[in-house]
Design a protein around this motif. Structure first.
Motif, PDB file in Angstrom:
ATOM      1  N   ASN A   1       0.846  -1.195   0.000  1.00 21.67           N
ATOM      2  CA  ASN A   1       0.000   0.000   0.000  1.00 21.67           C
ATOM      3  C   ASN A   1       0.884   1.249   0.000  1.00 21.67           C
ATOM      4  O   ASN A   1       2.058   1.183   0.355  1.00 21.67           O
ATOM      5  CB  ASN A   1      -0.880   0.032   1.249  1.00 21.67           C
ATOM      6  N   ILE A   2       0.277   2.353  -0.358  1.00 22.84           N
ATOM      7  CA  ILE A   2       0.923   3.659  -0.176  1.00 22.84           C
ATOM      8  C   ILE A   2       0.106   4.384   0.890  1.00 22.84           C
ATOM      9  O   ILE A   2      -1.120   4.533   0.738  1.00 22.84           O
ATOM     10  CB  ILE A   2       0.944   4.479  -1.477  1.00 22.84           C
TER      11      ILE A   2
ATOM     12  N   ILE B   1      -9.194  -0.002  14.600  1.00 25.33           N
ATOM     13  CA  ILE B   1      -9.821  -1.170  13.952  1.00 25.33           C
ATOM     14  C   ILE B   1      -9.748  -1.012  12.421  1.00 25.33           C
ATOM     15  O   ILE B   1      -9.391  -1.946  11.698  1.00 25.33           O
ATOM     16  CB  ILE B   1     -11.300  -1.316  14.411  1.00 25.33           C
ATOM     17  N   VAL B   2     -10.057   0.185  11.948  1.00 27.13           N
ATOM     18  CA  VAL B   2     -10.035   0.443  10.504  1.00 27.13           C
ATOM     19  C   VAL B   2      -8.612   0.282   9.957  1.00 27.13           C
ATOM     20  O   VAL B   2      -8.392  -0.345   8.914  1.00 27.13           O
ATOM     21  CB  VAL B   2     -10.592   1.859  10.209  1.00 27.13           C
ATOM     22  N   VAL B   3      -7.652   0.816  10.674  1.00 23.04           N
ATOM     23  CA  VAL B   3      -6.249   0.728  10.245  1.00 23.04           C
ATOM     24  C   VAL B   3      -5.796  -0.731  10.177  1.00 23.04           C
ATOM     25  O   VAL B   3      -5.161  -1.158   9.213  1.00 23.04           O
ATOM     26  CB  VAL B   3      -5.335   1.550  11.187  1.00 23.04           C
TER      27      VAL B   3
ATOM     28  N   GLN C   1      -4.257  -5.077   6.098  1.00 27.35           N
ATOM     29  CA  GLN C   1      -4.258  -6.442   5.547  1.00 27.35           C
ATOM     30  C   GLN C   1      -4.389  -6.431   4.031  1.00 27.35           C
ATOM     31  O   GLN C   1      -4.169  -7.437   3.383  1.00 27.35           O
ATOM     32  CB  GLN C   1      -5.462  -7.245   6.084  1.00 27.35           C
ATOM     33  N   GLN C   2      -4.821  -5.299   3.483  1.00 25.94           N
ATOM     34  CA  GLN C   2      -5.030  -5.240   2.032  1.00 25.94           C
ATOM     35  C   GLN C   2      -3.752  -4.819   1.322  1.00 25.94           C
ATOM     36  O   GLN C   2      -2.763  -4.495   1.973  1.00 25.94           O
ATOM     37  CB  GLN C   2      -6.144  -4.244   1.718  1.00 25.94           C
ATOM     38  N   GLY C   3      -3.802  -4.824  -0.006  1.00 23.24           N
ATOM     39  CA  GLY C   3      -2.637  -4.378  -0.768  1.00 23.24           C
ATOM     40  C   GLY C   3      -3.070  -3.535  -1.947  1.00 23.24           C
ATOM     41  O   GLY C   3      -4.253  -3.529  -2.316  1.00 23.24           O
TER      42      GLY C   3
ATOM     43  N   ALA D   1       1.350  -1.323  12.075  1.00 24.25           N
ATOM     44  CA  ALA D   1       0.472  -2.104  11.190  1.00 24.25           C
ATOM     45  C   ALA D   1       0.575  -1.594   9.753  1.00 24.25           C
ATOM     46  O   ALA D   1       0.739  -2.373   8.813  1.00 24.25           O
ATOM     47  CB  ALA D   1      -0.969  -2.012  11.686  1.00 24.25           C
ATOM     48  N   LEU D   2       0.509  -0.291   9.585  1.00 27.55           N
ATOM     49  CA  LEU D   2       0.538   0.289   8.241  1.00 27.55           C
ATOM     50  C   LEU D   2       1.882   0.054   7.555  1.00 27.55           C
ATOM     51  O   LEU D   2       1.954  -0.144   6.345  1.00 27.55           O
ATOM     52  CB  LEU D   2       0.243   1.795   8.316  1.00 27.55           C
ATOM     53  N   SER D   3       2.961   0.054   8.343  1.00 29.70           N
ATOM     54  CA  SER D   3       4.316  -0.119   7.780  1.00 29.70           C
ATOM     55  C   SER D   3       4.553  -1.541   7.307  1.00 29.70           C
ATOM     56  O   SER D   3       5.375  -1.770   6.421  1.00 29.70           O
ATOM     57  CB  SER D   3       5.387   0.179   8.830  1.00 29.70           C
ATOM     58  N   GLN D   4       3.853  -2.493   7.921  1.00 28.20           N
ATOM     59  CA  GLN D   4       4.114  -3.886   7.581  1.00 28.20           C
ATOM     60  C   GLN D   4       3.856  -4.169   6.117  1.00 28.20           C
ATOM     61  O   GLN D   4       4.519  -4.990   5.508  1.00 28.20           O
ATOM     62  CB  GLN D   4       3.263  -4.805   8.462  1.00 28.20           C
TER      63      GLN D   4
END
Ligand code: S3P
Length: 178
Positions: free
Chosen positions: A3-4, A62-64, A69-71, A90-93
């Protein structure tokens, strides 16, 4: 595909730039505040007013977690999202984190007159203090683009150029000029 993720203070252009960037890449665009609004059927202002910031932050988390999990999506976060290190983690993963920076003057001239941000209701000093305190969180991004003096297309072009330099494949290829 990663993701970006756009982070940064209110009024730095995360949503506007994110939408245009997603369009350029033919990726989906998601704004965490909008998703929170859909999930709760309340505006951000209403959540703050009726349930307080704690509830807003818990919905945000929860939203984050779900979006992380998406791409292959462009995510515009809220200005306070990455203040919680769990969200940044989470976002960095699965994402490249881009900080949109803007001067206090630019921010206030863009959104100072608007009424839809509960945390902008204080004095200029209070807003400036929040802005200063948060810089350390935003600085954890993979890179920063200063949007103070740039239009949307200039910011998008700079992001695409920097993403291109970061990767050696065609992960981030612009598909449209509009
Ligand atoms: C906030 C920023 C807002 C929104 C909420 C809280 C913040 O999003 O999430 O009002 O803590 O800075 P924008 O940055 O999109 O305005």
């Amino acid at each position: 595909m990663r993701n970006i993720v756009l982070i940064g203070f209110m009024g730095t252009g995360k949503s506007t730039v994110g939408k245009r960037l997603a369009q350029s890449l033919a990726w989906d665009f998601v704004d965490t505040d909008c998703v929170i609004g859909e999930v709760t059927s309340l505006s951000v202002t209403e959540i703050f007013r009726r349930h307080g910031e704690t509830r807003f932050r818990s919905e945000e988390r929860i939203v984050v977690a779900r979006l992380s999990q998406q791409g292959q999506i462009v995510i515009a976060t809220g200005g306070g999202t990455v203040v919680d290190s769990r969200n940044l983690e989470a976002l960095s993963q699965n994402g490249i984190i881009i900080n949109l920076h803007a001067s206090m003057e630019a921010i206030l001239s863009r959104i100072g007159h608007k009424n839809d941000r509960p945390l902008l209701k204080g004095t200029r000093e209070a807003i400036e203090k929040l802005w200063t305190e948060r810089q350390v969180c935003y600085a954890q991004a993979d890179f920063t683009v200063d949007t103070s003096q740039k239009n949307i297309d200039e910011v998008v072009s700079e992001i695409l150029a920097r993403l291109g330099r970061m990767t050696d494949n065609n992960e981030f290829t612009r598909v449209s000029e509009s």
